[in-house]
Write a protein that holds these residues in place. Structure first.
Motif, PDB file in Angstrom:
ATOM      1  N   VAL A 145      31.856   9.062   7.591  1.00 24.55           N
ATOM      2  CA  VAL A 145      32.998   8.891   8.494  1.00 24.55           C
ATOM      3  C   VAL A 145      32.659   7.830   9.538  1.00 24.55           C
ATOM      4  O   VAL A 145      31.664   7.953  10.249  1.00 24.55           O
ATOM      5  N   VAL A 146      33.484   6.793   9.624  1.00 28.43           N
ATOM      6  CA  VAL A 146      33.288   5.757  10.641  1.00 28.43           C
ATOM      7  C   VAL A 146      34.235   5.941  11.826  1.00 28.43           C
ATOM      8  O   VAL A 146      33.969   5.429  12.914  1.00 28.43           O
ATOM      9  N   ALA A 147      35.330   6.671  11.619  1.00 27.20           N
ATOM     10  CA  ALA A 147      36.257   6.957  12.718  1.00 27.20           C
ATOM     11  C   ALA A 147      36.994   8.253  12.397  1.00 27.20           C
ATOM     12  O   ALA A 147      37.359   8.502  11.251  1.00 27.20           O
ATOM     13  N   ALA A 148      37.209   9.067  13.435  1.00 30.55           N
ATOM     14  CA  ALA A 148      37.885  10.357  13.265  1.00 30.55           C
ATOM     15  C   ALA A 148      38.754  10.627  14.485  1.00 30.55           C
ATOM     16  O   ALA A 148      38.561  10.033  15.543  1.00 30.55           O
ATOM     17  N   GLY A 149      39.681  11.549  14.305  1.00 31.97           N
ATOM     18  CA  GLY A 149      40.605  11.847  15.403  1.00 31.97           C
ATOM     19  C   GLY A 149      41.530  10.676  15.644  1.00 31.97           C
ATOM     20  O   GLY A 149      41.897  10.389  16.780  1.00 31.97           O
ATOM     21  N   CYS A 150      41.921   9.996  14.581  1.00 29.51           N
ATOM     22  CA  CYS A 150      42.722   8.777  14.684  1.00 29.51           C
ATOM     23  C   CYS A 150      44.205   9.075  14.542  1.00 29.51           C
ATOM     24  O   CYS A 150      44.609   9.836  13.662  1.00 29.51           O
ATOM     25  N   VAL A 151      44.988   8.478  15.414  1.00 29.39           N
ATOM     26  CA  VAL A 151      46.442   8.597  15.342  1.00 29.39           C
ATOM     27  C   VAL A 151      47.037   7.195  15.328  1.00 29.39           C
ATOM     28  O   VAL A 151      46.582   6.313  16.049  1.00 29.39           O
ATOM     29  N   PRO A 152      48.064   6.988  14.486  1.00 32.16           N
ATOM     30  CA  PRO A 152      48.692   5.664  14.440  1.00 32.16           C
ATOM     31  C   PRO A 152      49.541   5.428  15.686  1.00 32.16           C
ATOM     32  O   PRO A 152      50.092   6.370  16.262  1.00 32.16           O
ATOM     33  N   GLU A 153      49.596   4.173  16.090  1.00 27.10           N
ATOM     34  CA  GLU A 153      50.451   3.785  17.201  1.00 27.10           C
ATOM     35  C   GLU A 153      51.289   2.605  16.722  1.00 27.10           C
ATOM     36  O   GLU A 153      50.731   1.610  16.274  1.00 27.10           O
ATOM     37  N   PRO A 154      52.614   2.726  16.769  1.00 23.15           N
ATOM     38  CA  PRO A 154      53.474   1.656  16.257  1.00 23.15           C
ATOM     39  C   PRO A 154      53.104   0.290  16.841  1.00 23.15           C
ATOM     40  O   PRO A 154      52.969   0.135  18.047  1.00 23.15           O
TER      41      PRO A 154
END
Length: 148
Positions: free
Chosen positions: A128-137
């Motif tokens: 895992v290189v990134a976690a807890g990620c949410v998209p932002e328009p």
């Protein structure tokens, strides 16, 4: 955790996530979103699910083992604590059901109902290189845990 700016969206770590996302989206467009998982996709999904399971179960030491080395180092440095303690402080969201797996080359994006993980393939395993990620328009993903 901010890298270069207070909003957490600047710096090399986010640029990597943006490039990985672009590559993954290109692959999806070219493949038409194939229904079945390849062996590599299944392996990436298994690594993501193992990470999420370890975090949810409070086994942060096991989850730390599944982080990419640069992500583990950045997490510990930014929080001033050992990996397990720092990962617990990150307050990653409960992921929910897995929604998708997209693989391009040695990069993968695994999406859950409430979380997105970015992974890279290392010799012998996905990490895992990134976690807890949410998209932002109009912006790259904003990730609670990421490497630099």
């Amino acid at each position: 955790m901010a890298v270069g700016g207070s909003d957490g969206r600047t710096g090399y770590g986010v640029c990597r996530v943006r490039r990985a996302t672009g590559a993954v989206l290109l692959l999806v467009g070219l493949t038409g979103g194939c229904a079945g998982l390849s062996a590599r996709g299944a392996d990436a999904a298994a690594a993501a699910e193992a990470f999420e399971s370890a975090v949810r179960g409070g086994d942060h030491a096991a989850a730390c083992f599944l982080l990419a080395p640069q992500t583990r180092s950045e997490l510990m440095e930014s929080r001033g604590a050992g990996c397990a303690a720092a990962l617990g402080e990150a307050r990653l969201p409960a992921p929910g059901a897995r929604r998708g797996v997209q693989v391009y080359g040695r990069q993968a994006m695994v999406t859950f109902e409430a979380d997105t993980l970015f992974l890279s393939q290392f010799p012998g395993s996905w990490r895992v290189v990134a976690a807890g990620c949410v998209p932002e328009p109009g912006e790259p993903y904003n990730c609670r845990v990421k490497g630099v």
